[in-house]
Design an enzyme around this catalytic site. Structure first.
Site, PDB file in Angstrom:
ATOM      1  N   SER A   1       3.026   5.154  -4.246  1.00  0.00           N
ATOM      2  CA  SER A   1       2.402   3.838  -4.116  1.00  0.00           C
ATOM      3  C   SER A   1       2.409   3.163  -2.905  1.00  0.00           C
ATOM      4  CB  SER A   1       2.775   3.144  -5.452  1.00  0.00           C
ATOM      5  OG  SER A   1       1.863   2.100  -5.715  1.00  0.00           O
TER       6      SER A   1
ATOM      7  N   HIS B   1      -2.236   5.723 -12.148  1.00  0.00           N
ATOM      8  CA  HIS B   1      -1.392   5.590 -11.325  1.00  0.00           C
ATOM      9  C   HIS B   1       0.091   5.382 -11.954  1.00  0.00           C
ATOM     10  CE1 HIS B   1      -0.368   3.587  -7.222  1.00  0.00           C
ATOM     11  NE2 HIS B   1       0.548   3.133  -7.942  1.00  0.00           N
TER      12      HIS B   1
ATOM     13  N   ASP C   1      -7.255   6.011 -11.117  1.00  0.00           N
ATOM     14  CA  ASP C   1      -6.444   5.030 -10.309  1.00  0.00           C
ATOM     15  C   ASP C   1      -7.049   4.038  -9.264  1.00  0.00           C
ATOM     16  OD1 ASP C   1      -4.416   3.995  -8.620  1.00  0.00           O
ATOM     17  OD2 ASP C   1      -3.562   5.721  -8.024  1.00  0.00           O
TER      18      ASP C   1
END
Length: 301
Positions: free
Chosen positions: A156, A281, A251
Site C-alpha cells: 500500500s 486491498h 481494490d
C-alpha cells in the site's frame, strides 16, 4: 468476479472487531484502532533472531527491526516499508508479516519505520525510507546481510515508498538494488480510474479513505505531482530494478498499480504483475506470500 470467500471472511472478522472507517476518525484514533486490531491478530511466528535498532538521518531518528533466520549467512536482505496511508502503522503492525516473510524466504528482513503525516508531511517519509536503505547497504555485514543482494518491499503506502526509494537510489547514485516487491502499491495522486469508480466502497479500503490519507500526507495537493509522491508520474522508469507488482481485483488502487507495472515494462524493466481475483486491498489470500518469496528467490538467489 465476486468477492472471494476468504476475503469476505476477513472483512466479516474486521466488522466483528468493530473496525470504524479510517476517514471517520482522527489520526490519533485511527492509530489506536490499528494497534488494537494488530493485537487481536495474535503473535507472529518465532524467528531465530529479532533486533530493534534506531538509526539517525539528517533530521530525524528512524526505528528499524531486523529479522534474521538461523544460520551464518551472509543472507540477502529485504528492506520492508509498512503501509497505513503514510499516517498509520509502525513496526509492530507489520511484525506478523515480516516474521512470516523471514521464515518463508530464509532472508534477513529489515522493517523500517518513518515519519508520518500529518505531523511530518511529504517528503519526510520517503527521505526516511531512503536513509534506512542507505544505512542497510552500509551496515549489512554487521547483522549478517549481503550488501550486494538487497531488495525493497512494501504494501500500500509502503509499496509506494518502496517504488519511490528505487527511483531515489537511481537518481542519487545510491545503493544498487536487485529487486522491488510492490504489494497493492499507491502510485498516483489521482482518483478517476475505473478501479476507484468500481471499488469506491464496500471492499474495506474506500475512495474516501484514500482521499483522507492523501490530505494528511501532502503539504499541498500540488505535491501529488512529484514523482517521489506519485512514482507513476516519473518522467522515466528506466534503470530501475526488476519488480513483482501484486494487485487486488476489488481494490481502488488496482489500476494505478497495474499502470505502474506496464510503464516499468515499457521502460525495459523486467516485471511480473499478478492480479489476485476476488481479493481486496490488504488481503490477497494464501498464495500471495509464496508468490512473493518465489520472485524474491529468483532475483536474489
Amino acid at each position: 468476479m465476486p468477492l472471494h470467500p476468504d476475503a469476505a471472511a476477513f472483512m466479516k472478522q474486521r466488522e466483528a472487531w468493530g473496525v470504524i472507517p479510517t476517514n471517520e476518525l482522527t489520526p490519533e484514533a485511527a492509530r489506536e484502532q490499528s494497534m488494537r486490531v494488530t493485537k487481536l491478530l495474535g503473535p507472529g511466528e518465532p524467528v531465530a533472531h529479532v533486533e530493534n535498532r534506531t538509526i539517525k538521518t539528517h533530521d530525524a531518528e528512524v526505528d528499524i527491526r531486523i529479522y534474521r533466520p538461523a544460520g551464518d549467512g551472509p543472507f540477502p536482505v529485504v528492506v520492508y516499508y509498512h503501509g497505513g496511508g503514510w499516517v498509520l502503522g509502525n513496526l509492530d503492525v507489520v511484525d506478523f508479516y515480516c516474521r512470516a516473510l523471514t521464515n518463508a524466504s530464509g532472508y534477513i528482513v529489515v522493517s523500517s519505520n518513518y515519519r508520518h503525516g500529518p505531523e511530518d508531511r511529504f517528503p519526510a517519509a520517503p527521505e526516511d525510507c531512503y536513509a534506512a536503505l542507505v544505512w542497510v547497504a552500509r551496515n549489512a555485514a554487521s547483522f549478517g546481510g549481503d550488501a550486494s543482494r538487497i531488495a525493497v518491499a512494501g504494501a500500500s503506502a509502503g509499496g509506494n515508498l518502496a517504488a519511490v526509494v528505487c527511483q531515489m537510489a537511481r537518481d542519487r547514485n545510491g545503493p544498487a538494488l536487485k529487486f522491488q516487491l510492490l504489494i497493492v502499491p499507491v502510485t498516483n495522486h489521482f482518483f478517476s480510474t475505473a478501479s476507484y469508480r468500481d471499488n469506491a466502497e464496500g471492499y474495506m479500503l474506500t475512495t474516501a479513505a484514500m482521499k483522507w490519507f492523501w490530505e494528511r500526507y501532502l503539504k499541498d495537493p500540488a505535491d501529488g505531482a512529484h514523482p517521489y509522491a506519485s512514482p507513476l508520474r516519473a518522467q522515466s522508469l528506466a534503470g530501475l530494478p526488476p519488480a513483482f507488482v501484486q494487485t487486488a481485483e476489488l481494490d481502488p488502487l488496482r489500476d494505478e498499480g497495474e499502470q505502474y507495472a506496464e510503464r516499468l515494462k515499457q521502460a525495459g524493466v523486467p516485471v511480473v504483475q499478478k492480479r489476485y481475483i476476488g481479493m481486496i486491498h490488504g488481503f490477497l489470500g494464501p498464495d500471495a506470500l509464496p508468490d512473493s518469496v518465489a520472485q524474491l528467490r529468483q532475483a536474489l538467489g
